[in-house]
Design a protein around this motif. Structure first.
Motif, short mmCIF file in Angstrom:
data_model
loop_
_atom_site.label_atom_id
_atom_site.label_comp_id
_atom_site.label_asym_id
_atom_site.label_seq_id
_atom_site.Cartn_x
_atom_site.Cartn_y
_atom_site.Cartn_z
N GLU A 74 52.41 41.34 29.65
CA GLU A 74 52.22 39.92 29.35
C GLU A 74 53.12 39.48 28.21
OE1 GLU A 74 48.05 39.74 28.63
OE2 GLU A 74 47.52 39.49 30.75
N GLU A 78 55.96 36.65 28.58
CA GLU A 78 55.87 35.45 27.77
C GLU A 78 57.12 35.24 26.91
OE1 GLU A 78 52.30 36.09 25.60
OE2 GLU A 78 51.00 35.78 27.35
N SER A 152 56.11 33.49 37.22
CA SER A 152 56.53 32.62 36.12
C SER A 152 58.03 32.37 36.12
CB SER A 152 56.08 33.22 34.79
OG SER A 152 56.59 34.54 34.64
#
Length: 235
Positions: A74, A78, A152
């Motif tokens: 993560e 990010e 993403s």
């Protein structure tokens, strides 16, 4: 224990800030060890020792090794999204203008490629991230990071790059040839990322720092222009 990481807890007396610092230290150590040894090869005890905490502290923040791994994935996803967002936003602003000039489109493409080069070659933890990703690619860890990236930033990079190449060359973005061409253009940087130390040695560079990467950027920009000019001519 579960695979899902527990939300880190904090106290009203300022423990939250210290807790965040500890959590980040564990993640940094884990990315390095997972990158060096893979998921199975890195133990929670080793990760805790490298982070300067005891094993119960690691469990406190993440519940399990799977939780630590997911937190690492993560964090990488990010930070990757945050790095690319300005260049992608800028490119999409240019693409939104139906009358954007070829020069403006080429400049947006150059900025995106420069952004990729900085991320792949200059960021301090680039090698550790690359090793972490490589282990996932060969099946030495849970398929977590790839799933996160597919949800993403990765599709956005591909789509925006394809749209830029499409507008510059005149071939539809969804055309198979455009997708192959995009992979060809991006592949120039991947070569430097995957064999960074070997190439630096062959070029007589002590390291691949900002000046060296600037030379790579200029070379890649020039090659991309030549390729896209040839693709435009042959349509």
């Amino acid at each position: 224990m579960t695979d899902k990481p527990r939300a880190h807890r904090h106290r009203a007396d300022g423990g939250y800030a210290r807790g965040d610092e500890t959590r980040r230290r564990i993640i940094d150590a884990a990315i390095r060890l997972f990158g060096e040894r893979g998921f199975e090869g890195a133990s929670t005890r080793e990760i805790a020792k490298a982070a300067g905490v005891n094993a119960p502290a690691l469990q406190y923040y993440f519940d399990s090794k799977e939780g630590v791994y997911r937190a690492c994935a993560e964090f990488i996803a990010e930070t990757m999204a945050a790095h690319f967002e300005p260049a992608l936003d800028g490119a999409q602003t240019v693409l939104a203008d139906a009358k954007a000039s070829r020069g403006a489109l080429l400049q947006a493409f150059d900025q995106l490629m420069d952004n990729l080069a900085d991320y792949m070659l200059l960021s301090q933890d680039a090698q550790q991230r690359r090793l972490f990703i490589t282990h996932e690619q060969v099946g030495h860890g849970p398929s977590v990071l790839f799933d996160l990236l597919e949800q993403s930033v990765k599709p956005r990079i591909g789509e925006v790059t394809a749209q830029l190449v499409s507008r510059i060359t005149g071939l539809k973005a969804e055309d198979t040839m455009t997708k192959i061409r995009v992979a060809t253009l991006l592949g120039q940087l991947i070569v430097f990322q995957m064999t960074q130390r070997t190439l630096a040695s062959k070029l007589g560079w002590a390291r691949m720092g900002p000046q060296e990467v600037a030379v790579i950027k200029e070379t890649v920009r020039g090659q991309c222009r030549v390729l896209m000019d040839s693709w435009t001519q042959t349509g």
